[in-house]
Design a protein around this motif. Structure first.
Motif, PDB file in Angstrom:
ATOM      1  N   LEU A 247      37.255  40.429  41.883  1.00 32.33           N
ATOM      2  CA  LEU A 247      37.992  39.172  41.746  1.00 32.33           C
ATOM      3  C   LEU A 247      37.311  38.047  42.518  1.00 32.33           C
ATOM      4  N   GLU A 248      37.198  36.916  41.854  1.00 27.72           N
ATOM      5  CA  GLU A 248      36.726  35.719  42.544  1.00 27.72           C
ATOM      6  C   GLU A 248      37.737  34.611  42.286  1.00 27.72           C
TER       7      GLU A 248
ATOM      8  N   SER B  43      36.764  34.764  38.173  1.00 25.90           N
ATOM      9  CA  SER B  43      36.250  35.908  37.423  1.00 25.90           C
ATOM     10  C   SER B  43      36.886  37.171  37.989  1.00 25.90           C
ATOM     11  N   GLY B  44      36.639  38.280  37.326  1.00 27.04           N
ATOM     12  CA  GLY B  44      37.216  39.532  37.786  1.00 27.04           C
ATOM     13  C   GLY B  44      38.521  39.844  37.079  1.00 27.04           C
ATOM     14  N   THR B  45      39.072  40.979  37.388  1.00 26.69           N
ATOM     15  CA  THR B  45      40.305  41.374  36.713  1.00 26.69           C
ATOM     16  C   THR B  45      41.352  41.830  37.719  1.00 26.69           C
TER      17      THR B  45
ATOM     18  N   GLY C  75      37.269  23.848  45.665  1.00 27.29           N
ATOM     19  CA  GLY C  75      36.389  24.251  44.582  1.00 27.29           C
ATOM     20  C   GLY C  75      35.330  25.254  45.001  1.00 27.29           C
ATOM     21  N   THR C  76      35.343  25.649  46.254  1.00 28.44           N
ATOM     22  CA  THR C  76      34.391  26.664  46.697  1.00 28.44           C
ATOM     23  C   THR C  76      35.105  28.017  46.667  1.00 28.44           C
ATOM     24  N   PRO C  77      34.350  29.100  46.514  1.00 33.50           N
ATOM     25  CA  PRO C  77      35.004  30.403  46.414  1.00 33.50           C
ATOM     26  C   PRO C  77      35.771  30.727  47.697  1.00 33.50           C
ATOM     27  N   ALA C  78      37.016  31.097  47.533  1.00 24.95           N
ATOM     28  CA  ALA C  78      37.823  31.479  48.690  1.00 24.95           C
ATOM     29  C   ALA C  78      37.986  32.997  48.731  1.00 24.95           C
ATOM     30  N   VAL C  79      37.933  33.602  47.547  1.00 25.89           N
ATOM     31  CA  VAL C  79      37.966  35.060  47.460  1.00 25.89           C
ATOM     32  C   VAL C  79      36.758  35.465  46.629  1.00 25.89           C
ATOM     33  N   THR C  80      35.954  36.396  47.165  1.00 24.23           N
ATOM     34  CA  THR C  80      34.749  36.779  46.419  1.00 24.23           C
ATOM     35  C   THR C  80      34.650  38.286  46.337  1.00 24.23           C
ATOM     36  N   ASP C  81      34.274  38.730  45.153  1.00 20.89           N
ATOM     37  CA  ASP C  81      33.899  40.118  44.955  1.00 20.89           C
ATOM     38  C   ASP C  81      34.924  41.067  45.570  1.00 20.89           C
ATOM     39  N   PHE C  82      36.167  40.843  45.215  1.00 21.46           N
ATOM     40  CA  PHE C  82      37.255  41.530  45.900  1.00 21.46           C
ATOM     41  C   PHE C  82      37.730  42.728  45.080  1.00 21.46           C
ATOM     42  N   ASP C  83      37.688  43.916  45.679  1.00 20.20           N
ATOM     43  CA  ASP C  83      38.165  45.126  45.013  1.00 20.20           C
ATOM     44  C   ASP C  83      39.236  45.780  45.863  1.00 20.20           C
TER      45      ASP C  83
END
Ligand SMILES: Nc1ncnc2c1ncn2[C@@H]1O[C@H](COP(=O)(O)OP(=O)(O)OP(=O)(O)O)[C@@H](O)[C@H]1O
Ligand SMILES: Nc1ncnc2c1ncn2[C@@H]1O[C@H](COP(=O)(O)OP(=O)(O)OP(=O)(O)O)[C@@H](O)[C@H]1O
Ligand SMILES: [Mg+2]
Ligand SMILES: [Mg+2]
Lengths: 308, 310, 355, 525
Positions: free
Chosen positions: D268-269, D317-319, D275-283
């Motif tokens: 999840l992103e 992005s992400g699910t 506008g900058t990523p606050a959550v990145t590549d979150f599993d």
């Protein structure tokens, strides 16, 4: 039937009510009627009640109906926009005399008079003088909305100018408001910048235009009332509406018990329209003579403005 | 007419645009300073009308334009105090009380005019003054640098206001109070006093804007301002709460109005098309508001009454 | 104020009272004047409750009037009992569209609704003038050359029937009252009303609870506009002239009902039911003022000035009332998190005494 | 930690009484601060701590009582009076202007060196000097909005130091800091007391109180109920003093009865406000019957994560799969209908509508579902019975169902929200800071409810900055740092120290390297 007429004896004053769209002292349409009622009072025993500033048509309608209910003898709906309401109200009060204008429509009712003015005639005279006085060959017109006596006046004015010198440019600008002084001023400014040294205009918004005219020493021609108060040094001449001409006929009809709705039109030949010249700005003799000649021609029918 | 694109017509339009922009600019700058401190004043139109009447009447009675200008400032300032009491002391909803001030100004100016003056009597308006040197420029100088003194005042106020907001301690207070009044208060900055001052100044400028209109026209009449005040408020949004932006907006509006008038005068638009042109400023305002809706620069505390301890 | 203006205040007030309340005729006139104020006031109330300020009553009245007029011009011969309800529906639709635009602009383009509604007012006036000077102008006027900017007399089937009783009161007055009651139900008895109020008080919590703030803001504007649009219908089809008219200026035919309705709504404490007496009082004030104007020759502008003061005063006193109410109610831990909301928006939903 | 300084007190509050409509917030409170000491005020929510301090800072007026500074009676009517008397205050919420720079925030309210001109250069200069002296890293030219929470807190301190206050009030200054930042803060504060300043410290975190305080005063119901010093008390005793009864600081946990996955987050992103990523590549995966805790310092993406899960913020992005359905493109309402409930972080902002009655708030999420609604109309009979039942079951203390919710205490509002969110019998619960700012008694109750729900088979995602809470409730703990999962620990292996390091962005590997070099005395008790 005189006796039946709401019990009014000859000594009682005739009660006239007037509903006008703008202020009683607007130096324009409404004031011309108030002034006329004053003049009428010199000849007849009348009592006058005025509701002015009813630019909202429905407010005017309520006032018109109210006056009729209150038993006024004559109710004046002074504004062509009031006709729609009047046509619905008048049938409810067959014993009240209504008059409205400017218009040429009595709705086929016997208790409705309508009054109109041949304002193109004064326009033509003003235009004639203006054509003689312009040096730049450009004249500006600041009009409100293209309706009724206003359109007549302006068309007459243009025709008057062209009758003297077809090559003179007349820029006509309808600003689409009876009241927007600022817009009128800016329109006048635009005329000045386009080279106008003579201007004319109608309705209460012209005070904006005359301000600009004064600032640039541009000559001014008025209509409806004498507009000298707007600028002694620039107002050359004004066409004056003398509604007392029509009013006195209605009053006579009433007094003689001969009320029958009809159209009464004021023009120069019947004295319902007159010219007022600014004594402070006398015309050159030849110009005055030309103006007088036009007036005489309009009066005896030998001259027509050619305006529909 | 084909000559509506000649240089002289364009310059005339430009000059006319500058002149028409002046009341917008004065009022919008006044609104800017108020909004920067967090107070929305929707009563600009009413204050302008009262200022216009004050300036007109004072000039009519004393023949002194300077006195007229002074009166318009005072009238505006007094309305500022009234508005300050209503919104700061009584914490009234700013949107609505502003409309109240508008209606009040509209009615009172008309009432006073009808009672005190009646027949529209013209006064000698503001004369044009040439700017030294610039005024002597050929073509341009003639048209653009011959304006009345309030035009120059309005445009000079742009850098002045910028300076006051960005380079003085008072301006720092204003920015803080408009953004986070609690923070300013906790450091001993009086939120109410700061806002009283900005409202006072802002309304005085609105009064002056009305005065500028009346003195330029040399006349007063009912509803003289005819929507200027509301457009001035929109200009603050347009200009993103910055004096320079507000000035740009005022010029756009001035020029659009001038062009429309020029076209009407020259017969380029006639009859019913005039209505379409008449709605142009409003449509433009909405479009502008849509475009600047990113809200960059909107003071966070705008319209939020401040009460200590809440 | 009258004294300052050099008029006899007793005569003035006597005239005002008599003009407003003296006899069935004047009472009826007051009620007629109140009718559009009530409809607009109720509309404004809905918007306020949903947290948006609708200054666009004027434009929405005009939009409703135009659309309903077009409708009746198109179908003049439909029988009255079908035509009348449809005319109201179409008018409401016109107002809803015009109001909805402000809602869409606010929700989807973040345009301040106060400014957009004011601008939409201007645009509506211009469209009205355009239509009345152009395609909708009475053909009779064009024929005569007098070119008064109004439509022809509209179909008699769409005239609002006069109520029995010998006054000018017509159906529009009843409909206005009915609408006020309907809006009370809408706001306080329906799920939609709950959503509108929720969004108005706290958009954040409403979002979290699954409501669409944007959608509800648009809806609030549409309901609000629909009420104003119906006011437009009553103004056209209940008018003396039975036609749509304009003076060419900014006031047109509305008599500033779009603004005065705001005053009535505030007067009524932003509650649909209290708006009924509030608008009546206010309508009476306006009617009485006209009588006073005639009796002591005070310009009608006085009423406008007083209106302004009333608005300022009412809004100003809301804070004081809110304070008193807070002082009276048992208040406990606010946890320092309650933010200061504007007193108008936190007006409590219970009826309060009209001022 | 030196002994209490002798000599005359810097500040004495005597008999301070403050009444609000319906409450006595302070009831004849006596309180004093001596130069060079940290005097802690402790008490549950609404005990009157902030009120007392606001009186001292001129934000409120005391109805009765006297304030003496250095022995002299003073009147403090406004913050300016307080500032003049050398009092500074760090408020429970930040008092910073985000659109101004650090230097401008510091200079605000101070006379300018050049009178009518604002000259910031001496201010910037002085800030740099003070940064040096106190080890407070702040950039005078940075805008506040650019700063992280910890940095903002440093600016707050800088404002006080810059004004050279002799008495500094700190109202819950640590609630937004990492354990490491708390340590740094305490170093700075000690430096201030060493300079002879007096400090008033307010915190709900008992270990902080134990480690920093010289003296402790406990308030309950506006009254002083106890005075003590750390060496003579324990956390359990303090809790008892605050609440007036025995409190279980750690909740009862049963064995986890974990079943299938109810919430699955993959790659999840989510973008933040800027506008900058606050959550990145979150599993992350949460299964039925399990509590997964998310620890982290606020501002590391927790809010954005929660909002994205609620459908309030689009996923870049992400699910996210909840109850078997992919939800990233769903509206908040659709997600709720899948059996997902929320306890939002900001209770008065997101959780309840202050002006609405208790009943209206209780039906907020179910108002358009039968039986609450019937064909678009509200069914008041059903609402009455349903809400009375909820209020009783969740022990919401309220005078009536019609009471405006804003009139309830914070803890009761939180109970109301929990009652509502659990009334729909959800299968997934996302709880953000469920006990933040809630007093110990209410927190204990909320913890019990959450544990009951877990036992009932709900999947719970618990986002909390309170490490004790996360450790106490969670089966697994994910630490969030700058939008990523820094690591996931099982409950048994989670300690405050390990979590604290992860929260500071130090991975487990690095942490071991550093283990030997930890500054003495900084570990929480
Ligand atoms: N020497 C200084 N003294 C005081 N303030 C300063 C100084 N240098 C910078 N500033 C601050 O920097 C900012 C100025 O930024 P800038 O010049 O871009 O103005 P602005 O706010 O963008 O206004 P505009 O664009 O409308 O002219 C202000 O916040 C100002 O207070
Ligand atoms: N402005 C106010 N108006 C009315 N009541 C208030 C106000 N401020 C505080 N109170 C009440 O006073 C009491 C004390 O509140 P205070 O904020 O001092 O508590 P606190 O000890 O700081 O609690 P917390 O731990 O939640 O910060 C509470 O009951 C609160 O509701
Ligand atoms: Mg810049
Ligand atoms: Mg507190």
């Amino acid at each position: 039937a005189e006796e039946e007429d709401a019990g009014r004896s000859a000594d009682d004053p005739i009660r006239i009510a007037m509903v006008g769209p703008s202020a009683s002292n607007d130096l324009a349409f409404t004031q011309s009627m108030v002034d006329s009622l004053d003049r009428l009072g010199e000849d007849y025993n009348i009592e006058v009640d005025v509701t002015d500033g009813t630019f909202v048509i429905e407010d005017a309608a309520v006032a018109i109906r109210g006056y009729a209910e209150d038993g006024f003898d004559i109710v004046l709906a002074h504004g062509s926009q009031f006709g729609g309401s009047l046509s619905e109200i008048a049938p409810d009060f067959p014993d009240t005399v209504f008059a409205w204008g400017t218009s040429r429509d009595t709705f086929g009712l016997t208790n409705v008079y309508s009054y109109s003015v041949q304002s193109d005639e004064g326009g033509f005279i003003n235009g004639t003088i203006a054509a003689h006085m312009t040096e730049s060959g450009t004249i500006g017109v600041v009009g409100p909305i293209e309706v009724g006596d206003i359109k007549l006046y302006i068309d007459g004015f243009v025709a008057g100018v062209k009758s003297v010198d077809p090559s003179i440019t007349v820029n006509v600008n309808y600003i689409d408001s009876f009241s927007d002084v600022a817009l009128a001023a800016e329109a006048a400014q635009a005329h000045v910048e386009a080279g106008a040294d003579v201007m004319t205009g109608v309705s209460q918004m012209v005070v904006g235009a005359t301000g600009v005219a004064r600032e640039h020493g541009v000559l001014w021609f008025g209509s409806q009332t004498d507009q000298v108060p707007l600028g002694e040094e620039i107002v050359v001449a004004s066409q004056i509406y003398r509604w007392d001409f029509q009013l006195s006929q209605i009053v006579e009809d009433l007094l003689n018990d001969e009320v029958s709705g009809r159209v009464i039109t004021a023009d120069f030949s019947n004295g319902g329209l007159t010219m007022a010249y600014n004594p402070g700005l006398p015309l050159a003799d030849d110009v005055q003579a030309a103006a007088d000649a036009v007036e005489a021609g309009l009066k005896d029918g030998s001259l027509s403005t050619g305006v529909e | 007419m084909s000559d509506f694109l000649t240089v002289s017509v364009l310059l005339a339009t430009l000059a006319s645009g500058i002149r028409l922009a002046t009341p917008f600019l004065l009022a919008a700058l006044g609104e800017t300073i108020g909004q920067r401190s967090g107070v929305l004043n929707l009563g600009v139109e009413g204050v302008m009308l009262l200022g216009a009447y004050g300036a007109y009447y004072a000039t009519l009675r004393t023949d002194s334009i300077l006195f007229g200008i002074l009166v318009s400032l005072i009238v505006g300032g007094v309305m500022g105090i009234v508005y300050g009491v209503v919104t700061l002391a009584l914490k009234a909803e700013q949107g609505i009380s502003g409309i109240g001030i508008f209606i009040f100004g509209l009615g009172l100016s008309d009432l006073l005019f009808q009672k005190q003056v009646g027949t529209p009597t013209p006064i000698d308006g503001l004369g044009d003054v040439a700017v030294p040197l610039l005024g002597d420029l050929p073509w341009v100088g003639e048209v653009i640098f011959h304006q009345n003194v309030l035009v120059y005042v309005a445009f000079l106020l742009v850098p002045v206001l910028w300076f006051v907001i960005n380079r003085t301690p008072f301006g720092l207070n204003v920015r803080a109070v408009g953004e986070t009044p609690e923070a300013a208060d906790s450091l001993g900055v009086s939120v109410d006093r700061t806002r009283y001052i900005t409202i006072f100044v802002g309304n005085a400028m609105a009064g002056l804007a009305g005065g500028a209109l009346a003195l330029e026209l040399g006349i007063f009449q009912q509803n003289l301002t005819n929507g200027h005040g509301f457009i001035a408020i929109a200009l603050v949004y347009f200009g993103a709460w910055r004096p320079s932006g507000v000035m740009a907006g005022a010029m756009v509006f001035g020029l659009v109005s001038a062009t429309v008038l020029q076209w009407k005068t020259l017969g380029i638009v006639v009859g019913t098309t005039a209505s379409i042109v008449g709605m142009f400023p409003a449509v433009l305002t909405i479009l502008v508001l849509v475009l600047v809706s990113r809200r960059t620069g909107q003071p966070s505390a705008l319209t939020r009454p401040f009460e200590r301890g809440h | 104020m009258l004294v300052v203006l050099g008029a006899n205040p007793l005569t003035g007030y006597a005239a005002l009272l008599d003009g407003a309340f003296g006899g069935a005729k004047n009472l009826a006139n007051s009620a007629l004047k109140a009718m559009p104020l009530l409809l607009v006031g109720v509309g404004i109330t809905i918007a306020f409750r949903a947290g948006v300020i609708n200054i666009g009553g004027e434009g929405q009245i005009i939009a409703g009037a135009i659309l309903s007029t077009l409708f009746v011009l198109g179908f003049p011969d439909v029988p009255r009992f079908v035509l009348l309800p449809l005319t109201f529906l179409v008018g409401a639709l016109g107002g809803a569209i015009w109001g909805g635009m402000a809602g869409v602009l606010k929700s989807y383009a973040r345009v301040n609704e106060i400014l957009s509604t004011i601008m939409l007012n201007i645009i509506a006036v211009q469209i009205l003038n355009l239509l009345l000077r152009g395609p909708l102008m009475d053909p009779g006027e064009i024929e005569k050359g007098s070119r008064i900017p109004h439509t022809e007399r509209l179909s008699g089937n769409a005239d609002l029937p006069i109520l029995p009783g010998g006054t000018r009161l017509h159906l529009g007055v009843l409909i206005a009252v009915l609408m006020a009651v309907a809006c009370y139900f809408l706001l306080f008895r329906t799920t939609q009303g709950l959503r509108l109020r929720a969004v108005g008080h706290n958009p954040f919590a409403s979002r979290y609870a699954g409501m669409s703030v944007k959608r509800n803001v648009v809806l609030a504007f549409m309901y609000s506009g629909a009420m104003c649009g119906m006011a437009g219908v009553t103004l056209v089809f209940g008018s003396e002239g039975h036609r749509l008219a304009t003076d060419g200026g900014a006031t047109t035919f509305t008599g500033a009902a779009g603004f005065n309705g705001i005053v009535a709504a505030l007067f009524g404490g932003l509650h649909p039911l209290w708006t009924i007496p509030a608008s009546f009082l206010f309508g009476a004030l306006l009617v009485g003022a006209n009588a006073m104007q005639r009796a002591v020759q005070v310009p009608a502008a006085l009423i406008l000035a007083l209106n302004g003061l009333v608005v300022v005063f009412v809004v100003g006193s809301m804070y004081a009332r809110a304070r008193l109410a807070r002082a009276a109610s048992e208040s406990s831990d606010q946890d320092g998190e309650s933010d200061s909301r504007s007193p108008v928006r936190s007006a409590d939903p219970e009826p309060r005494n009209p001022p | 930690m030196g002994p209490t300084t002798a000599g005359s007190p810097l500040l004495e509050l005597e008999g301070i009484t403050k009444r609000f409509p319906g409450v006595v917030a302070n009831d004849r409170v006596d309180f004093d601060v001596r130069p060079g000491e940290v005097h802690t005020l402790l008490g549950e929510n609404g005990a009157g701590k902030s009120t007392l301090m606001k009186i001292l800072y001129g934000l409120y007026h005391a109805d009765e009582g006297e304030i003496r500074l250095r022995g002299e009676p003073v009147t403090i009517d406004s913050p300016s009076d307080a500032i003049e008397q050398g009092i500074g205050m760090i408020h429970q919420h930040f008092m910073l202007v985000p659109t101004l720079t650090v230097a401008e925030n510091v200079a605000l309210g101070l006379p300018s060196g050049r009178r009518l001109l604002q000259d910031l250069s001496p201010v910037q200069q002085r800030i740099r000097e003070l940064s040096e002296i106190y080890g407070l890293q702040v950039d005078p030219d940075a805008y506040i909005w650019q700063l992280a929470v910890g940095e903002r807190q440093r600016v707050e301190i800088m404002k006080a130091i810059y004004r050279d206050v002799s008495l500094l009030i700190l109202d819950e200054p640590t609630s937004v800091l990492t354990p490491a930042e708390v340590d740094d803060l305490f170093v700075t504060l000690r430096q201030m007391t060493d300079g002879g300043r007096g400090l008033v410290f307010i915190s709900h975190k008992l270990h902080e109180v134990m480690s920093l305080s010289d003296r402790i005063t406990v308030l309950r119901g506006g009254r002083v109920t106890g005075r003590t010093v750390p060496s003579e008390t324990s956390r359990e005793q303090l809790a008892h003093m605050m609440v007036g009864r025995e409190v279980r600081l750690a909740p009862n946990r049963s064995e986890a009865d974990v079943a299938d996955a109810r919430l699955t987050i993959s790659a999840l992103e989510v973008l933040g406000d800027r506008g900058t990523p606050a959550v990145t590549d979150f599993d992350l995966e949460v299964r039925s019957g399990e509590v997964v805790g998310i620890a982290g310092v606020s501002g590391n993406g927790q809010r954005e994560l929660a909002e994205a899960l609620a459908g309030l913020r689009p996923a870049a992005s992400g699910t996210v799969v909840m109850n078997g359905v992919e939800t990233t493109a769903k509206t908040p309402k659709e997600i709720r209908r899948l059996g997902v409930s929320y306890i939002p972080e900001e209770r008065m902002r997101d959780g309840a509508i202050g002006e609405f009655s208790v009943a209206e708030n209780l039906i907020l999420t179910s108002h358009d579902l039968p039986p609450t609604s019937r064909r678009g109309f509200l069914n008041f009979k059903q609402i009455e019975t349903g809400c009375s039942d909820l209020v009783r079951r969740f022990t919401v203390k309220t005078p009536s169902l019609e009471t405006p919710t804003a009139n309830l205490s914070g803890g009761n509002i939180q109970k109301l929200i929990i009652a509502r969110e659990l009334s729909g019998e959800p299968e997934v619960l996302i709880a953000s800071q469920p006990t933040r700012g809630v007093d110990i008694g209410a927190a204990e109750y909320i913890h019990t409810v959450l544990m009951d729900q877990r036992a009932g088979g709900i999947a719970i995602l618990l986002i909390s900055e309170d490490l004790d809470e996360v450790i106490g409730l969670s089966d697994r703990i994910a630490v969030m740092f700058e939008g990523r999962v820094m690591g996931i620990l099982d409950q048994e292996e989670a300690t405050v120290q390990r979590l604290g390091l992860l929260m500071a962005g130090v991975s487990d590997g690095e942490a071991e390297e550093r283990a030997g070099r930890q500054p003495a005395g900084s570990g929480p008790v």
